[in-house]
Design an enzyme around this catalytic site. Structure first.
Site, mmCIF file in Angstrom:
data_model
loop_
_atom_site.group_PDB
_atom_site.id
_atom_site.type_symbol
_atom_site.label_atom_id
_atom_site.label_comp_id
_atom_site.label_asym_id
_atom_site.label_seq_id
_atom_site.Cartn_x
_atom_site.Cartn_y
_atom_site.Cartn_z
ATOM 1 N N GLY A 177 -1.545 0.438 -5.726
ATOM 2 C CA GLY A 177 -0.904 1.441 -4.882
ATOM 3 C C GLY A 177 0.566 1.135 -4.703
ATOM 4 N N ASP A 227 -7.358 5.650 -10.142
ATOM 5 C CA ASP A 227 -7.858 5.729 -8.773
ATOM 6 C C ASP A 227 -8.336 4.348 -8.355
ATOM 7 O OD1 ASP A 227 -9.120 6.203 -6.375
ATOM 8 O OD2 ASP A 227 -10.605 7.597 -7.174
ATOM 9 N N PHE A 228 -7.606 3.703 -7.442
ATOM 10 C CA PHE A 228 -7.983 2.331 -7.084
ATOM 11 C C PHE A 228 -9.269 2.271 -6.267
ATOM 12 C CE2 PHE A 228 -4.231 3.191 -4.182
ATOM 13 C CZ PHE A 228 -4.971 3.525 -3.059
ATOM 14 N N LYS A 242 -0.148 -3.653 -0.683
ATOM 15 C CA LYS A 242 0.855 -3.558 0.385
ATOM 16 C C LYS A 242 0.783 -2.207 1.087
ATOM 17 C CE LYS A 242 5.842 -3.783 1.144
ATOM 18 N NZ LYS A 242 5.867 -2.429 1.770
ATOM 19 N N HIS A 246 -4.360 0.360 5.302
ATOM 20 C CA HIS A 246 -4.331 1.111 6.564
ATOM 21 C C HIS A 246 -4.524 2.610 6.355
ATOM 22 C CE1 HIS A 246 0.345 1.936 6.711
ATOM 23 N NE2 HIS A 246 -0.184 2.272 5.562
#
Length: 336
Positions: A177, A227-228, A242, A246
């Site tokens: 990401g 797509d992680f 990083k 969240h």
């Protein structure tokens, strides 16, 4: 008359808090009008700024007076000078973040905060009919602006992260990401033997690849689209995650970390970079960002250190140490 001074002080405090909305709107308008960039090489008159911005001079003057109260500019007669705080609003600094914060698609959902708290839908979805990331995926202009905003926030933190972490004998880093690649750019700059892979959604990866090419780093930094939540590139020594977790609930966040744990080489590390919710009533940016997650991402949220320990454990990792980055922390994780 008893109690009236305290009442007046309380009202004054609330009025100042209400004015926060107007100040943010003024900062965003200044960036949208190009005021900080127009002043970076020296003072200009209000008339010159208005011409450059295509603005009405009197209205611009009213905006500049407010910016002066916030120490963004100084206004002496007709001359406007950019101050050090205002320089941070230039397009190569935090300007893109200011532009995103005040853009209608990001600003309007805040009016639905109470509705989001009453429901299981995000304020963004209630406003636009679709979640943040599908919205951005279908709109190239807004998607690029979002990437630029996140990268503006990332650049300074990327420098601190690269200075704080010794990659040792690591040969490859995957930034999960990773947006436009600022973290990888800093890491390979400090570690000549390291190569990097940025893994993000295909449109983001394309923009990152173009940036690596423009900087002459294409031989050491590559970008892959995917797509992680479905997996990450395997075989790296270090995975950087990083300000990604969240955005997601615990199940998805654990899935992302689990994919990194499964992909890393023996002795590898996962570096989670996030803010921490500290116990007590302290006022900090992490608590405010937690509301931003509620508005934009719904089930995404900020977490406390114990909550991160539990999440990291679910992924088959253990927290080895934390490193202070100021507003954020590096949570260095290794295999259990």
């Amino acid at each position: 008359m008893n109690g009236s001074p305290n009442t007046d002080a309380a009202r004054d405090t609330l009025l100042r808090l209400f004015a926060g909305k107007w100040v943010v709107a003024a900062l965003t308008a200044a960036v949208d009008l190009g005021v900080p960039d127009a002043l970076r090489d020296g003072p200009r008159s209000i008339g010159e700024l208005a011409t450059a911005a295509g603005a009405e001079p009197q209205a611009l003057g009213r905006l500049l007076r407010v910016l002066a109260t916030q120490h963004i500019v100084s206004v002496e007669g007709d001359q406007v000078t950019l101050l050090p705080l205002g320089r941070e609003l230039c397009s190569d600094r935090l300007g893109p973040l200011a532009a995103f914060v005040g853009a209608p698609h990001a600003w309007d959902p805040w009016a639905r905060l109470a509705d989001a708290i009453r429901s299981d839908r995000t304020a963004f979805e209630l406003t636009h009919g679709v979640g943040l990331f599908p919205f951005l995926a279908d709109r190239a202009v807004e998607g690029a602006a979002y990437d630029a905003a996140i990268d503006a926030f990332t650049r300074a933190e990327a420098q601190a992260l690269a200075a704080a972490i010794d990659l040792g004998d690591a040969r490859q880093v995957v930034d999960v990401g990773g947006g436009l690649g600022s973290v990888l750019i800093e890491l390979v700059g400090r570690h000549p033997k390291v190569t990097g892979v940025l893994y993000d959604l295909p449109p983001v990866a394309e923009r990152a690849a173009a940036r690596f090419e423009a900087l002459g780093l294409a031989d050491r930094c590559s970008a892959q689209g995917g797509d992680f939540l479905a997996g990450v590139p395997a075989g790296a020594d270090v995975y950087v995650v990083k300000h990604v977790l969240h955005n997601w609930d615990d199940d998805d966040a654990a899935r992302i970390l689990g994919a990194c744990a499964a992909g890393m080489t023996p002795g590898g590390r996962v570096l989670v970079v996030e803010g921490l919710l500290i116990p007590g009533g302290r006022a900090d940016g992490t608590r405010l960002l937690d509301l931003e997650m509620l508005v934009l991402c719904g089930h995404g949220r900020e977490r406390s250190k114990p909550e991160f320990r539990a999440l990291i454990g679910r992924a088959g990792l253990r927290l080895q140490r934390t490193v202070d980055l100021g507003a954020s922390r590096i949570l260095e994780c290794v295999a259990r």
